[in-house]
Design a protein around this motif. Structure first.
Motif, PDB file in Angstrom:
ATOM      1  N   UNK A  91      40.279  39.566  44.998  1.00  0.00           N
ATOM      2  CA  UNK A  91      41.667  39.154  45.091  1.00  0.00           C
ATOM      3  C   UNK A  91      42.048  38.751  46.505  1.00  0.00           C
ATOM      4  N   UNK A  92      43.242  38.172  46.643  1.00  0.00           N
ATOM      5  CA  UNK A  92      43.725  37.722  47.941  1.00  0.00           C
ATOM      6  C   UNK A  92      44.194  38.901  48.772  1.00  0.00           C
ATOM      7  N   UNK A  93      44.004  38.823  50.067  1.00  0.00           N
ATOM      8  CA  UNK A  93      44.512  39.849  50.967  1.00  0.00           C
ATOM      9  C   UNK A  93      43.429  40.800  51.427  1.00  0.00           C
ATOM     10  N   UNK A  96      41.460  43.777  49.310  1.00  0.00           N
ATOM     11  CA  UNK A  96      41.716  43.534  47.890  1.00  0.00           C
ATOM     12  C   UNK A  96      40.525  43.989  47.052  1.00  0.00           C
ATOM     13  N   UNK A  97      40.793  44.277  45.803  1.00  0.00           N
ATOM     14  CA  UNK A  97      39.752  44.747  44.885  1.00  0.00           C
ATOM     15  C   UNK A  97      38.829  43.616  44.465  1.00  0.00           C
ATOM     16  N   UNK A  98      37.585  43.989  44.162  1.00  0.00           N
ATOM     17  CA  UNK A  98      36.688  43.116  43.440  1.00  0.00           C
ATOM     18  C   UNK A  98      37.015  43.226  41.956  1.00  0.00           C
ATOM     19  N   UNK A  99      36.998  42.115  41.242  1.00  0.00           N
ATOM     20  CA  UNK A  99      37.396  42.100  39.836  1.00  0.00           C
ATOM     21  C   UNK A  99      36.201  41.702  38.974  1.00  0.00           C
ATOM     22  N   UNK A 100      35.677  42.687  38.235  1.00  0.00           N
ATOM     23  CA  UNK A 100      34.472  42.522  37.436  1.00  0.00           C
ATOM     24  C   UNK A 100      34.826  42.306  35.970  1.00  0.00           C
ATOM     25  N   UNK A 101      34.183  41.333  35.354  1.00  0.00           N
ATOM     26  CA  UNK A 101      34.310  41.160  33.915  1.00  0.00           C
ATOM     27  C   UNK A 101      33.382  42.155  33.226  1.00  0.00           C
ATOM     28  N   UNK A 147      43.127  37.729  39.365  1.00  0.00           N
ATOM     29  CA  UNK A 147      42.241  37.833  40.512  1.00  0.00           C
ATOM     30  C   UNK A 147      40.768  37.698  40.147  1.00  0.00           C
ATOM     31  N   UNK A 148      40.462  37.714  38.856  1.00  0.00           N
ATOM     32  CA  UNK A 148      39.071  37.482  38.438  1.00  0.00           C
ATOM     33  C   UNK A 148      38.682  36.019  38.554  1.00  0.00           C
ATOM     34  N   UNK A 149      39.672  35.143  38.718  1.00  0.00           N
ATOM     35  CA  UNK A 149      39.426  33.697  38.679  1.00  0.00           C
ATOM     36  C   UNK A 149      39.499  33.080  40.072  1.00  0.00           C
ATOM     37  N   UNK A 150      38.428  32.483  40.545  1.00  0.00           N
ATOM     38  CA  UNK A 150      38.456  31.852  41.871  1.00  0.00           C
ATOM     39  C   UNK A 150      39.336  30.615  41.930  1.00  0.00           C
TER      40      UNK A 150
END
Length: 216
Positions: A91-93, A96-101, A147-150
């Motif tokens: 995510x931005x900032x 920020x967290x990593x977002x895993x599918x 946030x999972x999407x670039x």
């Protein structure tokens, strides 16, 4: 006939005002309304973004990148950043967290269905303990799906308010499919695909599903 008369009248007026020049412009009644540039246009811009990207890009991205729980744990064993760079989007900032599918299934060992933010705790590995928590709505918290999407780049937004509104709009798109599953009893087997944000490799797994069903 009406348009012809309007054109003839415009030509007459142009002849009268020839020295100052004349330009004839007809309005297109089918042209889309202009979206305001400021905060009044936030919702319209986000609606347009989702019309282009939600089904065509976001849902396929999550489905294609999804690991099962064992695969996620294996990736995280090498470190959060290593796992994130290989399998997730950040995510931005700062911080920020990593977002895993994540895609898997398991047995419900606890639930909370008497709340506007319903949840189900799921045992995936069969040890009788909860491995993760599913958000079932209608209140869906967080920004994991955005946030999972670039391709949702913060720099493309007016400000952080418009960016936050996009996360809420995505959650609202997911909500109907989740709340349609009214009963998620303890002991039921559930199957899901979704996104889990992590700021630490050993963090709690809270999944926002894009797809969820009770299979038995």
């Amino acid at each position: 006939m009406i348009r012809f008369l309007a054109l003839a009248l415009a030509l007459v007026l142009c002849g009268v005002a020839a020295l100052s020049g004349c330009q004839i412009v007809f309005e297109d009644e089918n042209a889309p309304a202009e979206i305001p540039a400021g905060p009044d246009g936030d919702d319209a811009r986000n609606t347009a973004r989702l019309e282009e990207s939600f089904e065509a890009e976001l849902l396929p991205l999550v489905a294609q990148r999804a690991l099962d729980l064992e695969g996620l744990r294996t990736a995280l064993s090498a470190g959060l950043d290593s796992a994130g760079e290989a399998h997730a989007n950040r995510g931005a900032g700062q911080g920020a967290a990593w977002n895993f599918a994540l895609r898997d299934e398991g047995r419900v060992v606890a639930n909370r269905l008497d709340s506007s933010a319903r949840t189900a705790d799921v045992d995936v590995d069969g040890d009788g303990e909860s491995d993760l928590r599913l958000q079932l709505g209608p209140v869906i918290r967080g920004t994991a799906l955005r946030d999972a999407a670039p391709f949702y780049n913060f720099d493309d937004f007016r400000d952080q308010i418009e960016f936050a509104k996009l996360a809420r709009a995505i959650n609202d798109r997911i909500k109907p499919a989740l709340v349609a599953v009214e009963d998620v009893p303890v002991g039921a087997t559930v199957r899901f695909t979704g996104v889990v944000p992590l700021k630490a490799a050993d963090g709690d797994l809270v999944v926002t599903p894009i797809d969820f069903e009770v299979v038995e």
